[in-house]
Design a protein around this motif. Sequence first.
Motif, PDB file in Angstrom:
ATOM      1  N   THR A 119       2.816   0.903  -8.776  1.00  0.00           N
ATOM      2  CA  THR A 119       1.785   1.905  -9.075  1.00  0.00           C
ATOM      3  C   THR A 119       2.297   3.327  -8.818  1.00  0.00           C
ATOM      4  O   THR A 119       1.498   4.267  -8.743  1.00  0.00           O
ATOM      5  CB  THR A 119       0.534   1.667  -8.210  1.00  0.00           C
ATOM      6  OG1 THR A 119       0.920   1.629  -6.819  1.00  0.00           O
ATOM      7  CG2 THR A 119      -0.159   0.369  -8.585  1.00  0.00           C
ATOM      8  N   TYR A 120       3.612   3.495  -8.728  1.00  0.00           N
ATOM      9  CA  TYR A 120       4.176   4.813  -8.449  1.00  0.00           C
ATOM     10  C   TYR A 120       3.683   5.859  -9.458  1.00  0.00           C
ATOM     11  O   TYR A 120       3.359   6.992  -9.100  1.00  0.00           O
ATOM     12  CB  TYR A 120       5.702   4.734  -8.480  1.00  0.00           C
ATOM     13  CG  TYR A 120       6.416   5.934  -7.914  1.00  0.00           C
ATOM     14  CD1 TYR A 120       6.672   6.031  -6.542  1.00  0.00           C
ATOM     15  CD2 TYR A 120       6.844   6.971  -8.734  1.00  0.00           C
ATOM     16  CE1 TYR A 120       7.332   7.139  -6.015  1.00  0.00           C
ATOM     17  CE2 TYR A 120       7.501   8.083  -8.217  1.00  0.00           C
ATOM     18  CZ  TYR A 120       7.743   8.158  -6.859  1.00  0.00           C
ATOM     19  OH  TYR A 120       8.386   9.264  -6.334  1.00  0.00           O
ATOM     20  N   GLY A 121       3.605   5.478 -10.723  1.00  0.00           N
ATOM     21  CA  GLY A 121       3.166   6.408 -11.757  1.00  0.00           C
ATOM     22  C   GLY A 121       1.734   6.884 -11.570  1.00  0.00           C
ATOM     23  O   GLY A 121       1.376   7.999 -11.996  1.00  0.00           O
ATOM     24  N   MET A 122       0.890   6.053 -10.952  1.00  0.00           N
ATOM     25  CA  MET A 122      -0.485   6.471 -10.672  1.00  0.00           C
ATOM     26  C   MET A 122      -0.490   7.621  -9.667  1.00  0.00           C
ATOM     27  O   MET A 122      -1.251   8.593  -9.802  1.00  0.00           O
ATOM     28  CB  MET A 122      -1.290   5.296 -10.125  1.00  0.00           C
ATOM     29  CG  MET A 122      -1.525   4.170 -11.109  1.00  0.00           C
ATOM     30  SD  MET A 122      -2.651   4.603 -12.459  1.00  0.00           S
ATOM     31  CE  MET A 122      -4.228   4.688 -11.606  1.00  0.00           C
ATOM     32  N   PHE A 124       1.797   4.004  -5.359  1.00  0.00           N
ATOM     33  CA  PHE A 124       0.879   5.136  -5.481  1.00  0.00           C
ATOM     34  C   PHE A 124       0.983   6.043  -4.249  1.00  0.00           C
ATOM     35  O   PHE A 124       1.129   7.275  -4.367  1.00  0.00           O
ATOM     36  CB  PHE A 124      -0.544   4.580  -5.629  1.00  0.00           C
ATOM     37  CG  PHE A 124      -1.647   5.585  -5.470  1.00  0.00           C
ATOM     38  CD1 PHE A 124      -1.983   6.458  -6.497  1.00  0.00           C
ATOM     39  CD2 PHE A 124      -2.403   5.623  -4.299  1.00  0.00           C
ATOM     40  CE1 PHE A 124      -3.028   7.372  -6.354  1.00  0.00           C
ATOM     41  CE2 PHE A 124      -3.444   6.521  -4.149  1.00  0.00           C
ATOM     42  CZ  PHE A 124      -3.753   7.404  -5.181  1.00  0.00           C
ATOM     43  N   LEU A 125       0.943   5.454  -3.066  1.00  0.00           N
ATOM     44  CA  LEU A 125       1.000   6.231  -1.832  1.00  0.00           C
ATOM     45  C   LEU A 125       2.383   6.858  -1.623  1.00  0.00           C
ATOM     46  O   LEU A 125       2.497   7.985  -1.139  1.00  0.00           O
ATOM     47  CB  LEU A 125       0.621   5.356  -0.634  1.00  0.00           C
ATOM     48  CG  LEU A 125      -0.838   4.887  -0.594  1.00  0.00           C
ATOM     49  CD1 LEU A 125      -1.056   3.908   0.560  1.00  0.00           C
ATOM     50  CD2 LEU A 125      -1.786   6.086  -0.441  1.00  0.00           C
ATOM     51  N   GLN A 126       3.439   6.127  -1.993  1.00  0.00           N
ATOM     52  CA  GLN A 126       4.785   6.676  -1.839  1.00  0.00           C
ATOM     53  C   GLN A 126       4.969   7.912  -2.716  1.00  0.00           C
ATOM     54  O   GLN A 126       5.562   8.912  -2.291  1.00  0.00           O
ATOM     55  CB  GLN A 126       5.849   5.638  -2.169  1.00  0.00           C
ATOM     56  CG  GLN A 126       7.259   6.108  -1.795  1.00  0.00           C
ATOM     57  CD  GLN A 126       8.326   5.091  -2.133  1.00  0.00           C
ATOM     58  OE1 GLN A 126       8.894   5.128  -3.208  1.00  0.00           O
ATOM     59  NE2 GLN A 126       8.603   4.188  -1.212  1.00  0.00           N
ATOM     60  N   LEU A 178      11.924   1.870   1.477  1.00  0.00           N
ATOM     61  CA  LEU A 178      11.867   0.753   0.545  1.00  0.00           C
ATOM     62  C   LEU A 178      11.488   1.178  -0.868  1.00  0.00           C
ATOM     63  O   LEU A 178      10.759   2.158  -1.076  1.00  0.00           O
ATOM     64  CB  LEU A 178      10.854  -0.280   1.044  1.00  0.00           C
ATOM     65  CG  LEU A 178      11.252  -1.000   2.339  1.00  0.00           C
ATOM     66  CD1 LEU A 178      10.052  -1.722   2.939  1.00  0.00           C
ATOM     67  CD2 LEU A 178      12.389  -1.988   2.071  1.00  0.00           C
ATOM     68  N   GLU A 179      11.982   0.407  -1.844  1.00  0.00           N
ATOM     69  CA  GLU A 179      11.608   0.618  -3.229  1.00  0.00           C
ATOM     70  C   GLU A 179      10.128   0.253  -3.389  1.00  0.00           C
ATOM     71  O   GLU A 179       9.681  -0.788  -2.871  1.00  0.00           O
ATOM     72  CB  GLU A 179      12.466  -0.248  -4.143  1.00  0.00           C
ATOM     73  CG  GLU A 179      12.267   0.033  -5.624  1.00  0.00           C
ATOM     74  CD  GLU A 179      13.181  -0.803  -6.507  1.00  0.00           C
ATOM     75  OE1 GLU A 179      13.259  -0.508  -7.714  1.00  0.00           O
ATOM     76  OE2 GLU A 179      13.811  -1.752  -5.986  1.00  0.00           O
ATOM     77  N   PRO A 180       9.324   1.062  -4.100  1.00  0.00           N
ATOM     78  CA  PRO A 180       7.870   0.847  -4.155  1.00  0.00           C
ATOM     79  C   PRO A 180       7.443  -0.230  -5.144  1.00  0.00           C
ATOM     80  O   PRO A 180       6.814   0.033  -6.174  1.00  0.00           O
ATOM     81  CB  PRO A 180       7.358   2.221  -4.587  1.00  0.00           C
ATOM     82  CG  PRO A 180       8.440   2.759  -5.463  1.00  0.00           C
ATOM     83  CD  PRO A 180       9.721   2.290  -4.825  1.00  0.00           C
ATOM     84  N   ILE A 181       7.784  -1.484  -4.842  1.00  0.00           N
ATOM     85  CA  ILE A 181       7.453  -2.617  -5.712  1.00  0.00           C
ATOM     86  C   ILE A 181       6.875  -3.744  -4.868  1.00  0.00           C
ATOM     87  O   ILE A 181       7.027  -3.768  -3.640  1.00  0.00           O
ATOM     88  CB  ILE A 181       8.691  -3.115  -6.477  1.00  0.00           C
ATOM     89  CG1 ILE A 181       9.800  -3.518  -5.494  1.00  0.00           C
ATOM     90  CG2 ILE A 181       9.199  -2.049  -7.447  1.00  0.00           C
ATOM     91  CD1 ILE A 181      11.034  -4.122  -6.157  1.00  0.00           C
ATOM     92  N   GLY A 182       6.230  -4.703  -5.536  1.00  0.00           N
ATOM     93  CA  GLY A 182       5.623  -5.811  -4.816  1.00  0.00           C
ATOM     94  C   GLY A 182       6.606  -6.609  -3.985  1.00  0.00           C
ATOM     95  O   GLY A 182       6.265  -7.084  -2.891  1.00  0.00           O
ATOM     96  N   ALA A 183       7.829  -6.770  -4.469  1.00  0.00           N
ATOM     97  CA  ALA A 183       8.836  -7.552  -3.756  1.00  0.00           C
ATOM     98  C   ALA A 183       9.185  -6.970  -2.390  1.00  0.00           C
ATOM     99  O   ALA A 183       9.696  -7.672  -1.514  1.00  0.00           O
ATOM    100  CB  ALA A 183      10.094  -7.681  -4.607  1.00  0.00           C
ATOM    101  N   SER A 184       8.911  -5.685  -2.196  1.00  0.00           N
ATOM    102  CA  SER A 184       9.251  -5.025  -0.923  1.00  0.00           C
ATOM    103  C   SER A 184       8.170  -5.182   0.140  1.00  0.00           C
ATOM    104  O   SER A 184       8.421  -4.884   1.318  1.00  0.00           O
ATOM    105  CB  SER A 184       9.472  -3.530  -1.155  1.00  0.00           C
ATOM    106  OG  SER A 184      10.532  -3.279  -2.042  1.00  0.00           O
TER     107      SER A 184
END
Length: 372
Positions: A111-114, A145-147, A161-167
């Motif tokens: 959700t980084y783009g959000m 989103f928060l990152q 960490l990379e902002p993805i579910g796997a992290s």
Amino acid sequence: MKVVVALDSYKGSLTAVETCNIVAQAVSEAIPEVEVIKVPMADGGEGTLSALVQASDGFKVPLKILGPLLQPVDTYYGVLGDNKTVVIEAASIVGLTMIEESQRDVMRASTYGMGQTLKSALDDGYQKFIFALGGSVTNDGGFGFLQALGAKFHNASGRELEPIGASLPEISSIDLIELDKRLSDCEIHVASDVDNPLCGKHGASAVFGTQKGATKEMITFLDNGLANYASLLETALDKTLQNNPGAGAAGGLGFALMAVGGRVQSGARLVANATSLGDQLEGADYVITGEGRTDEQTQFGKVPVVVAQMAHEHGVKPILLSGSLDGHLESLQSHFVGLYSIISRPMTTFEAMSNASSLLHFAARNLATLLR
């Protein structure tokens, strides 16, 4: 005679703007002297931004951000006609339909783009926001989103960490010192038609993970990861949010929006208020509403029922005109003076969706002749 036309989209066939335009034209053809008011509707899913912008005579602001797989995409946010309220739609930033089914990867979706979109709108001076959360392909709990807004997420060795579910399971500490301070001055409304908590058997991963491409093993992994992330974020905020209704919306983005002060509301009711539907119903004789498929779930806060409830409050007769009617709809009959489908003869779903425009026009014109 005054008729208000307030339909949702026919998903996969017609947008809310298109359904309203078609019905309005058909009613005007059948009753030349009629006054027709168009109010495109939505419930927080795909099309919400366009419906609100169209109804309020607003505009879209284009921007370049990172999409659901952290790839560059061109998108936009909407500004309503009051020139104060911004609409940010998950479906157009981290949407399920933005990624080919074969390319979907819920473990790497973000959700980084959000967060980038919100930051861009903050930079443009806006402070009032409506987030439409339906139709996302993400399951990161709003971590990305928060990152994007300045929060830092580190693993046990101190690596960001990379902002993805796997992290999510790797998160060991959360630093909110650099979280955008402007958020405290914002008014954030969250339009959602789901009330799921963040985690557990009714949570984001368990209920919505499969449609985003998650296997059973991935669902367990992501649910455990969200629980870890939520516990740390709640400790950092000194708030308990993960079990609030709507925290699990958009793969947990609802939870992150609550963390920055967002308030989850019925998507259909929020859109109705934002488009001043109540004011438009004043003095009307009928309101025609509908959706792509009306079934037993419609009674639980979907657009047609919200429109009908508001119609009754204003002494207006509501009529339902949907793409199809399915299931036991006795509970809906008390809401409407009539329940109608645009299907005029036996046909396949593909045929009905391909010809939705002409079918809707024909059905609406026939219906309008009964109102003369």
